[in-house]
Write an enzyme that holds these catalytic residues in place. Structure first.
Site, PDB file in Angstrom:
ATOM      1  N   LYS A  79     -98.232 -71.560  50.359  1.00  0.00           N
ATOM      2  CA  LYS A  79     -98.768 -72.296  49.012  1.00  0.00           C
ATOM      3  C   LYS A  79    -100.026 -71.682  48.519  1.00  0.00           C
ATOM      4  O   LYS A  79    -100.886 -71.434  49.305  1.00  0.00           O
ATOM      5  CB  LYS A  79     -98.709 -73.949  49.546  1.00  0.00           C
ATOM      6  CG  LYS A  79     -99.036 -74.684  48.608  1.00  0.00           C
ATOM      7  CD  LYS A  79     -98.871 -76.228  49.311  1.00  0.00           C
ATOM      8  CE  LYS A  79     -99.268 -77.256  48.206  1.00  0.00           C
ATOM      9  NZ  LYS A  79     -99.220 -78.757  48.808  1.00  0.00           N
ATOM     10  N   SER A 154     -96.005 -82.016  46.406  1.00  0.00           N
ATOM     11  CA  SER A 154     -96.809 -80.622  45.769  1.00  0.00           C
ATOM     12  C   SER A 154     -96.300 -79.447  46.366  1.00  0.00           C
ATOM     13  O   SER A 154     -96.445 -78.430  45.545  1.00  0.00           O
ATOM     14  CB  SER A 154     -98.392 -81.045  45.626  1.00  0.00           C
ATOM     15  OG  SER A 154     -98.737 -80.948  47.050  1.00  0.00           O
ATOM     16  N   SER A 178     -96.507 -84.158  50.613  1.00  0.00           N
ATOM     17  CA  SER A 178     -95.893 -82.788  50.005  1.00  0.00           C
ATOM     18  C   SER A 178     -95.448 -81.945  50.686  1.00  0.00           C
ATOM     19  O   SER A 178     -94.874 -80.975  50.176  1.00  0.00           O
ATOM     20  CB  SER A 178     -97.358 -82.287  49.505  1.00  0.00           C
ATOM     21  OG  SER A 178     -97.598 -83.263  48.305  1.00  0.00           O
TER      22      SER A 178
END
Ligand code: GLN
Length: 492
Positions: A79, A154, A178
């Site tokens: 990420k 997210s 997330s």
């Protein structure tokens, strides 16, 4: 070999050890898939092909020399919130569009030390604030199951790369859902560890008292392999806990589903907005667990209504403080031709942050301001304690707690929900972060539009092994986690 992307982490590890294929072949295979398929999914912000191939060659040399660990030579996607030395780290923001970190996040460093090959950095909601990965600066990542839908957020890029087989596993972070919600939207397994289990060093901060990194992959077994690399105390993160780390892989069969007491919170299944298909699939999965020997126990979690307002005061409060550092002076985006210092601050922050980030900075600043501090922030902290106590009381009587991960399946891209509608979608995930507990998402079927549905299991503190183990048993008895989106079946 054209089907390397269909192998599990264990199969990849064994294949490399037995020289059935090299890390270079494997890495090239993924890079080819990314070049071909990611034009549609749009999950990578940065592909680090050159470094990846160099790491792959080093991994192949280590394997030949007998220095390999279990994961040496396996590709991974990070990420874009984890700092990577020499590779840009954006946190999904224009503010950090050109930021190249001088150091690696501990999670990234541990991955490198284990011999993982970094394929690149993947898209997310800006500064991890959001639930759709519709990023105002880097575009919308698509859900591999249906490209008109969001992958969740997210950590939406992390979910999309795994679901489209553009990486065998990925790191994510979870401050309010997330990891679990995008795992749910994309039909994956994702673990949010106990707060303090995984180092936050070098993970760009959103809400520091809740941020936690964790693995996202197809199965609990795949997640366990990555958890073995990610978990552990770190002297560079004072909130990481000095506690022995389990061997999550060897513990996969340690918890029996037989006689496992699963709490079903009455309040969770009466939530307005809980989609009928989601409810049905989750209930079917619980029935399956019951058939496997689990005991379903109805429980009360009386604080349910307080989750959304409490989180959406505390998280923005911490965010407003954490994001003060992005002022256009030290690093990050700077506006053109500022007339004075105030103008530089104002315009750099107005131009560098997207709408949602600005909204949260405003809410957080308001909640922390002198006149409102007691009424909002202090009150929210008190309610946070009550939410934690509610869980601890429940765990006196049950081993794990079951819930949907999200009330719906993946939204359509551009659905343009209002902020409050969007925040309500986080109802099932937020409390876990407020309490610092671990929780896992497991895929349990599909809705009428063939979009994945997820079951969430919440455990007591430090019960990561138990959660992975329970999901592993469930996945031995079912095949939802093996289902692949059509786009993942495409060959490069
Ligand atoms: N959707 C939640 C939010 O917008 C959770 C985000 C997260 O876990 N990083 O804050």
């Amino acid at each position: 070999m054209s089907d390397l992307h269909r192998l599990s982490i264990r199969e990849l590890s064994e294949g490399l050890a037995q020289a059935k294929f090299s890390s270079r072949e494997l890495t090239e295979h993924y890079l080819k898939r990314i070049a071909k398929i990611d034009t549609q999914v749009q999950s990578y912000i940065t592909v680090t092909a050159e470094q990846a191939l160099a790491q792959a060659d080093a991994a192949d040399a280590a394997i030949k020399a007998g220095h390999a660990t279990t994961l040496t030579g396996l590709p991974i996607a990070h990420k874009d919130i984890f700092c990577t030395q020499g590779i840009k780290t954006t946190a999904g923001s224009k503010m950090l569009d050109n930021f190249v970190s001088p150091y690696d996040a501990t999670v990234v460093a541990k991955g490198k030390a284990a011999g993982l090959v970094t394929l690149g950095k993947v898209n997310m909601d800006e500064f991890a604030m959001g639930s759709t990965s519709e990023n105002p600066h880097f575009g919308s990542t698509k859900n591999p199951w249906n490209l008109e839908h969001v992958p969740g957020g997210s950590s939406g890029g992390s979910a999309a790369v795994v679901a489209a087989d553009l990486a065998p596993f990925a790191t994510g972070t979870d401050t309010g859902g997330s990891i679990r919600q995008p795992a749910s939207f994309c039909g994956l397994t994702g673990l949010k560890p106990t707060y303090g289990r995984v180092s936050r060093f070098g993970m760009i901060a959103y809400a520091s008292s809740m941020d936690q990194g964790g693995p996202m992959a197809r199965s609990a077994e795949d997640c366990a392999y990555l958890m073995n690399v990610m978990a552990g105390h770190d002297a560079k993160d004072s909130t990481s806990v000095q506690k022995e780390v389990d061997d999550y892989v060897s513990n996969l069969n340690d918890t029996s589903v037989k006689d496992l007491r699963i709490g079903i919170p009455k309040q969770y299944f009466n939530v307005q907005g809980l989609d009928a298909d989601v409810k049905a699939r989750v209930e079917e999965s619980l029935k399956k667990l019951e058939e496997m020997g689990a005991i379903l126990v109805e429980i009360n979690l009386n604080m349910t209504e307080a989750y959304v307002p409490t989180y959406y005061l505390i998280a923005p409060a911490e965010a407003s403080s954490n994001l003060q550092r992005f002022d256009g002076v030290r690093y990050g985006y700077r506006c053109e031709n500022p007339v004075d210092l105030m103008d530089l601050y104002k315009r750099s922050r107005s131009e560098g942050f997207g709408t949602e980030v600005q909204r949260r900075i405003l809410i957080g600043t308001y909640a922390l301001s002198a006149g409102y501090y007691d009424a909002y922030y202090v009150k929210a902290q008190k309610v946070r304690r009550l939410i934690q106590q509610d869980f601890l009381k429940a765990f006196e009587n049950v081993d794990v707690i079951a819930a949907p991960s999200a009330p719906t399946t993946a939204y359509k891209i551009g659905a343009n929900l209002s902020p409050t509608e969007m925040y309500l979608g986080d109802i099932y995930t937020l409390a876990v972060n407020l309490a610092g507990l671990p929780a896992i998402n497991a895929p349990v079927g599909f809705d009428k539009n063939n979009l994945p549905v997820g079951l969430q299991l919440i455990g007591n503190y430090w019960s990561e092994s138990q959660l992975l183990s329970v999901v592993h048993q469930y996945q031995q008895a079912t095949d939802w986690h093996t289902k692949r989106a059509a786009i993942a079946e495409e060959n490069a």
